[in-house]
Scaffold this motif. Sequence first.
Motif, PDB file in Angstrom:
ATOM      1  N   LEU A 158      -5.944  -5.494 -13.673  1.00 33.23           N
ATOM      2  CA  LEU A 158      -5.190  -5.157 -12.235  1.00 33.23           C
ATOM      3  C   LEU A 158      -4.220  -4.273 -12.058  1.00 33.23           C
ATOM      4  O   LEU A 158      -3.926  -3.688 -11.063  1.00 33.23           O
ATOM      5  CB  LEU A 158      -4.944  -6.355 -11.604  1.00 33.23           C
ATOM      6  CG  LEU A 158      -6.214  -7.294 -10.970  1.00 33.23           C
ATOM      7  CD1 LEU A 158      -5.695  -8.814 -10.569  1.00 33.23           C
ATOM      8  CD2 LEU A 158      -7.088  -6.469 -10.269  1.00 33.23           C
ATOM      9  N   ILE A 159      -3.629  -3.893 -13.375  1.00 32.05           N
ATOM     10  CA  ILE A 159      -2.373  -3.045 -13.498  1.00 32.05           C
ATOM     11  C   ILE A 159      -3.063  -1.417 -13.792  1.00 32.05           C
ATOM     12  O   ILE A 159      -2.093  -0.640 -13.889  1.00 32.05           O
ATOM     13  CB  ILE A 159      -1.141  -3.599 -14.178  1.00 32.05           C
ATOM     14  CG1 ILE A 159      -1.428  -3.600 -15.627  1.00 32.05           C
ATOM     15  CG2 ILE A 159      -0.580  -4.816 -13.701  1.00 32.05           C
ATOM     16  CD1 ILE A 159      -0.448  -3.841 -16.695  1.00 32.05           C
ATOM     17  N   HIS A 175      -9.703  -0.257 -11.619  1.00 34.27           N
ATOM     18  CA  HIS A 175     -10.567  -1.285 -11.914  1.00 34.27           C
ATOM     19  C   HIS A 175     -10.683  -2.105 -10.588  1.00 34.27           C
ATOM     20  O   HIS A 175      -9.816  -2.228  -9.625  1.00 34.27           O
ATOM     21  CB  HIS A 175      -9.613  -2.317 -12.773  1.00 34.27           C
ATOM     22  CG  HIS A 175      -9.706  -2.262 -14.261  1.00 34.27           C
ATOM     23  ND1 HIS A 175     -10.735  -2.561 -14.950  1.00 34.27           N
ATOM     24  CD2 HIS A 175      -9.169  -1.298 -15.379  1.00 34.27           C
ATOM     25  CE1 HIS A 175     -10.977  -1.990 -16.178  1.00 34.27           C
ATOM     26  NE2 HIS A 175      -9.642  -1.237 -16.219  1.00 34.27           N
ATOM     27  N   SER A 176     -11.810  -2.767 -10.331  1.00 39.39           N
ATOM     28  CA  SER A 176     -12.379  -3.539  -9.288  1.00 39.39           C
ATOM     29  C   SER A 176     -11.330  -4.843  -9.192  1.00 39.39           C
ATOM     30  O   SER A 176     -11.300  -5.603 -10.353  1.00 39.39           O
ATOM     31  CB  SER A 176     -13.582  -3.900  -9.325  1.00 39.39           C
ATOM     32  OG  SER A 176     -14.060  -4.894  -8.484  1.00 39.39           O
ATOM     33  N   ARG A 177     -11.056  -5.240  -8.083  1.00 44.87           N
ATOM     34  CA  ARG A 177     -10.278  -6.551  -7.821  1.00 44.87           C
ATOM     35  C   ARG A 177     -11.210  -7.821  -8.271  1.00 44.87           C
ATOM     36  O   ARG A 177     -10.604  -8.942  -8.301  1.00 44.87           O
ATOM     37  CB  ARG A 177      -9.744  -6.646  -6.538  1.00 44.87           C
ATOM     38  CG  ARG A 177      -8.654  -5.384  -6.418  1.00 44.87           C
ATOM     39  CD  ARG A 177      -7.802  -5.836  -5.106  1.00 44.87           C
ATOM     40  NE  ARG A 177      -6.782  -4.568  -4.646  1.00 44.87           N
ATOM     41  CZ  ARG A 177      -5.779  -5.094  -3.970  1.00 44.87           C
ATOM     42  NH1 ARG A 177      -5.670  -5.964  -3.132  1.00 44.87           N
ATOM     43  NH2 ARG A 177      -4.921  -3.622  -3.773  1.00 44.87           N
ATOM     44  N   ALA A 178     -12.609  -7.460  -8.463  1.00 45.65           N
ATOM     45  CA  ALA A 178     -13.284  -8.669  -8.417  1.00 45.65           C
ATOM     46  C   ALA A 178     -13.072  -9.256  -9.855  1.00 45.65           C
ATOM     47  O   ALA A 178     -13.677 -10.391 -10.129  1.00 45.65           O
ATOM     48  CB  ALA A 178     -14.783  -8.045  -8.587  1.00 45.65           C
ATOM     49  N   LEU A 225     -12.774 -13.639 -12.877  1.00 43.55           N
ATOM     50  CA  LEU A 225     -13.290 -13.759 -14.380  1.00 43.55           C
ATOM     51  C   LEU A 225     -12.684 -15.031 -14.813  1.00 43.55           C
ATOM     52  O   LEU A 225     -13.295 -15.899 -15.558  1.00 43.55           O
ATOM     53  CB  LEU A 225     -12.401 -12.894 -15.145  1.00 43.55           C
ATOM     54  CG  LEU A 225     -13.170 -12.789 -16.567  1.00 43.55           C
ATOM     55  CD1 LEU A 225     -14.656 -12.677 -16.473  1.00 43.55           C
ATOM     56  CD2 LEU A 225     -12.269 -11.483 -17.467  1.00 43.55           C
ATOM     57  N   PRO A 226     -11.386 -15.983 -14.547  1.00 41.73           N
ATOM     58  CA  PRO A 226     -11.277 -16.972 -14.789  1.00 41.73           C
ATOM     59  C   PRO A 226     -11.837 -18.142 -14.340  1.00 41.73           C
ATOM     60  O   PRO A 226     -11.526 -19.339 -14.622  1.00 41.73           O
ATOM     61  CB  PRO A 226      -9.524 -17.124 -14.672  1.00 41.73           C
ATOM     62  CG  PRO A 226      -9.188 -15.816 -14.301  1.00 41.73           C
ATOM     63  CD  PRO A 226     -10.419 -15.020 -13.796  1.00 41.73           C
ATOM     64  N   ALA A 227     -12.275 -17.842 -13.265  1.00 42.08           N
ATOM     65  CA  ALA A 227     -12.991 -19.101 -12.176  1.00 42.08           C
ATOM     66  C   ALA A 227     -14.150 -20.012 -13.163  1.00 42.08           C
ATOM     67  O   ALA A 227     -13.999 -21.114 -13.103  1.00 42.08           O
ATOM     68  CB  ALA A 227     -13.813 -18.507 -11.249  1.00 42.08           C
ATOM     69  N   PRO A 228     -15.048 -19.515 -14.149  1.00 44.59           N
ATOM     70  CA  PRO A 228     -15.989 -20.346 -14.816  1.00 44.59           C
ATOM     71  C   PRO A 228     -15.296 -21.350 -15.811  1.00 44.59           C
ATOM     72  O   PRO A 228     -15.293 -22.668 -15.831  1.00 44.59           O
ATOM     73  CB  PRO A 228     -16.751 -19.231 -15.561  1.00 44.59           C
ATOM     74  CG  PRO A 228     -16.752 -18.151 -14.700  1.00 44.59           C
ATOM     75  CD  PRO A 228     -15.315 -17.858 -14.347  1.00 44.59           C
ATOM     76  N   PRO A 267       1.741  -1.675 -10.339  1.00 47.76           N
ATOM     77  CA  PRO A 267       1.675  -2.957  -9.345  1.00 47.76           C
ATOM     78  C   PRO A 267       0.745  -2.747  -8.176  1.00 47.76           C
ATOM     79  O   PRO A 267       1.053  -2.693  -7.120  1.00 47.76           O
ATOM     80  CB  PRO A 267       3.085  -2.991  -8.800  1.00 47.76           C
ATOM     81  CG  PRO A 267       3.711  -1.710  -8.917  1.00 47.76           C
ATOM     82  CD  PRO A 267       2.977  -0.969 -10.009  1.00 47.76           C
ATOM     83  N   ILE A 268      -0.583  -2.264  -8.485  1.00 46.53           N
ATOM     84  CA  ILE A 268      -1.697  -2.242  -7.432  1.00 46.53           C
ATOM     85  C   ILE A 268      -1.982  -3.365  -6.450  1.00 46.53           C
ATOM     86  O   ILE A 268      -1.725  -3.254  -5.155  1.00 46.53           O
ATOM     87  CB  ILE A 268      -2.992  -1.717  -7.921  1.00 46.53           C
ATOM     88  CG1 ILE A 268      -2.620  -0.455  -8.829  1.00 46.53           C
ATOM     89  CG2 ILE A 268      -3.989  -1.338  -6.941  1.00 46.53           C
ATOM     90  CD1 ILE A 268      -3.725  -0.128  -9.625  1.00 46.53           C
ATOM     91  N   ALA A 269      -1.851  -4.806  -7.162  1.00 46.77           N
ATOM     92  CA  ALA A 269      -2.072  -5.785  -6.539  1.00 46.77           C
ATOM     93  C   ALA A 269      -1.125  -6.896  -7.051  1.00 46.77           C
ATOM     94  O   ALA A 269      -1.391  -7.877  -7.689  1.00 46.77           O
ATOM     95  CB  ALA A 269      -3.517  -6.362  -6.456  1.00 46.77           C
ATOM     96  N   PRO A 270       0.078  -6.712  -6.510  1.00 50.81           N
ATOM     97  CA  PRO A 270       1.065  -7.460  -7.347  1.00 50.81           C
ATOM     98  C   PRO A 270       1.400  -8.956  -7.067  1.00 50.81           C
ATOM     99  O   PRO A 270       1.199  -9.603  -8.126  1.00 50.81           O
ATOM    100  CB  PRO A 270       2.541  -7.105  -6.742  1.00 50.81           C
ATOM    101  CG  PRO A 270       2.277  -6.237  -5.436  1.00 50.81           C
ATOM    102  CD  PRO A 270       0.856  -5.722  -5.553  1.00 50.81           C
TER     103      PRO A 270
END
Length: 220
Positions: free
Chosen positions: A83-84, A88-91, A95-98, A155-158
Amino acid sequence: MNLETDDLIERLATRHKPIRRLPPPRKRALYWLLIALCGVAAVVVLMSPRDDLAAKLTDTRFLIEELAALATAVAAAFSAFCLIVPGHSRAVALLPAPPLVIWLGSLGHGCWQAWLSFGDEAWRLSPEWVCLPAIAVVGAIPALTMVAMLQKGAPIAPRMTVMLGALAAAALGNVGLRLFHPQDASLMVLVWQFGSVALLSLLAGWGGRQVLAWRHVGNA
């Protein structure tokens, strides 16, 4: 080109250091994991591993929960480093969900099994206030390392980035905690340990804009 453009080119060429490209997210996640594991191992050794650790390492449920927590930490770290990097897609934040679901599911299954065995006694909850500060202490080196590495990116999505970084550090801290803290009752682990990981992650995410901010280059 006019004089202003020429001046700008000269300043960029002579007064500013060249930008060095960051390693790919997977490499940065690996570097972080190596440093973080060393820090966690040091705390576990300092606190002294639990007496029944050898037996717990043959316990299937214990291993599933530890491995799921470790996988959550690795996936969250990789997502944070993605994310930095612009583009990159914010989707990737999903990834940590599973592994997180597997971790939570194992704890939930343990609670169910305890209820079948002990009835309402299984829902009796006693205070374990030590879990929150303990996870914070064990995860301190992973967290500080994560912040230092994240601050080198954009810091695109801090808030999301810091929350994922905190999740990585806290999940790894919980892995270490269970190696020396002999509390395995599923409800206790779910509320006090998993709950502490969630709380620390959310609090860190809330303060994400203060942790990661755009750096402004002066005119000097």
